[in-house]
Design a protein around this motif. Sequence first.
Motif, PDB file in Angstrom:
ATOM      1  N   LYS A 153      32.445  60.055  45.402  1.00 54.64           N
ATOM      2  CA  LYS A 153      33.151  58.494  45.316  1.00 54.64           C
ATOM      3  C   LYS A 153      32.848  57.328  46.464  1.00 54.64           C
ATOM      4  O   LYS A 153      32.231  57.693  47.496  1.00 54.64           O
ATOM      5  N   ASP A 157      33.755  49.586  51.844  1.00 59.02           N
ATOM      6  CA  ASP A 157      34.554  48.292  51.496  1.00 59.02           C
ATOM      7  C   ASP A 157      33.435  47.278  51.285  1.00 59.02           C
ATOM      8  O   ASP A 157      32.289  47.270  51.868  1.00 59.02           O
ATOM      9  N   GLU A 188      35.836  42.081  41.155  1.00 60.97           N
ATOM     10  CA  GLU A 188      36.776  40.923  41.070  1.00 60.97           C
ATOM     11  C   GLU A 188      36.755  40.178  42.236  1.00 60.97           C
ATOM     12  O   GLU A 188      36.539  40.639  43.362  1.00 60.97           O
ATOM     13  N   THR A 212      36.206  38.040  37.086  1.00 58.84           N
ATOM     14  CA  THR A 212      35.025  39.073  37.298  1.00 58.84           C
ATOM     15  C   THR A 212      33.734  38.256  38.103  1.00 58.84           C
ATOM     16  O   THR A 212      32.785  38.957  38.120  1.00 58.84           O
ATOM     17  N   LYS A 234      37.157  42.950  45.239  1.00 59.40           N
ATOM     18  CA  LYS A 234      37.391  44.286  45.178  1.00 59.40           C
ATOM     19  C   LYS A 234      35.995  44.880  44.409  1.00 59.40           C
ATOM     20  O   LYS A 234      35.263  43.946  43.617  1.00 59.40           O
ATOM     21  N   ASP A 235      35.543  45.994  44.926  1.00 62.44           N
ATOM     22  CA  ASP A 235      34.243  46.771  44.199  1.00 62.44           C
ATOM     23  C   ASP A 235      34.831  47.464  42.863  1.00 62.44           C
ATOM     24  O   ASP A 235      36.117  47.606  42.620  1.00 62.44           O
ATOM     25  N   SER A 237      34.957  50.653  42.604  1.00 58.79           N
ATOM     26  CA  SER A 237      35.922  51.786  43.096  1.00 58.79           C
ATOM     27  C   SER A 237      37.301  51.453  43.725  1.00 58.79           C
ATOM     28  O   SER A 237      38.151  52.090  43.992  1.00 58.79           O
ATOM     29  N   GLY A 238      37.549  50.024  43.687  1.00 57.52           N
ATOM     30  CA  GLY A 238      38.833  49.715  44.214  1.00 57.52           C
ATOM     31  C   GLY A 238      38.758  49.263  45.600  1.00 57.52           C
ATOM     32  O   GLY A 238      39.871  48.991  46.033  1.00 57.52           O
ATOM     33  N   ASN A 239      37.792  49.556  46.182  1.00 58.86           N
ATOM     34  CA  ASN A 239      37.657  48.958  47.660  1.00 58.86           C
ATOM     35  C   ASN A 239      37.861  47.599  48.130  1.00 58.86           C
ATOM     36  O   ASN A 239      37.225  46.808  46.952  1.00 58.86           O
ATOM     37  N   THR A 240      38.446  47.061  48.839  1.00 58.41           N
ATOM     38  CA  THR A 240      39.016  45.763  49.022  1.00 58.41           C
ATOM     39  C   THR A 240      38.354  45.038  50.378  1.00 58.41           C
ATOM     40  O   THR A 240      38.465  45.685  51.447  1.00 58.41           O
TER      41      THR A 240
END
Length: 269
Positions: A153, A157, A188, A212, A234-235, A237-240
């Motif tokens: 995973k 960030d 995003e 996007t 956001k990447d 994997s959802g890291n912000t």
Amino acid sequence: MKKSMQNWIVAGFLVLLLVAGYFIVAKPNIGSVVDLNNILNSNTTEEQTSEPTVAVENLSAAVNADASVAVTFVVVASEGAEVQNVSVYYALNVADPANATYTAVQATENNKTYTATIPTQYGDVVYYYIEVMYLANNETKTYKTDVYSLTVKDTFDPVINSVSIDYNATAQTFTISFNATDNDAIAEYIVHYAGNSVNDFANVTFSIVNSTTSPITLSNITEGNYYAFWFEVKDLSGNTAMLFNETSPLILQANASSTWPVTVSSESG
């Protein structure tokens, strides 16, 4: 009968009982020689020797920024065991780890700690074990650990290096461009903004525009009004990552005579 004679008779009787007990319990072959010395001194010691062995300790696995997996561990060898080779075997995304085909990666040693890097991608499930070949009593032997697993995973960030805001009074728009990076990919771009006729944003509700791709354009901007902003990316994997925030936003006035674009960096927020 004299007392000394009685003592000799008792002693002889005890010896006969001892011999008789031996025949009853040990059941020796009839006709063999009975060694009373061995019977009376049955406590013997045997020298025991331990087999040289190796073991793996302090095992850990971590996902690197490039999505590879670094496996680190310590090999402990007992006296008489000489480590010859250390490898990490891995398999990716297999249904049956017990019967999968594993690929070897040579482990490198630094100050008694071994490291091996497994090439993986985000989303992979990697199965791995450690194999140590060592020499003991002039014989090459192999030690293997259990099979371990790890889901790869992305925990890194993204970074917002800077954001540029350009104002077009004629078109009544703000054009917001992001300079953001990530070890994987940006998924995003998000702009939070609010407008007010006065420079007071204590009790306002921020609108959200996401995309996007960058830049993002905000329409229906009123000349002379003030606008508060904060930014997110956001990447995959959802890291912000954020630049400014709701309680401490960037505030700009839509003024055609001002110098545009305005560029802010992570140091600004």
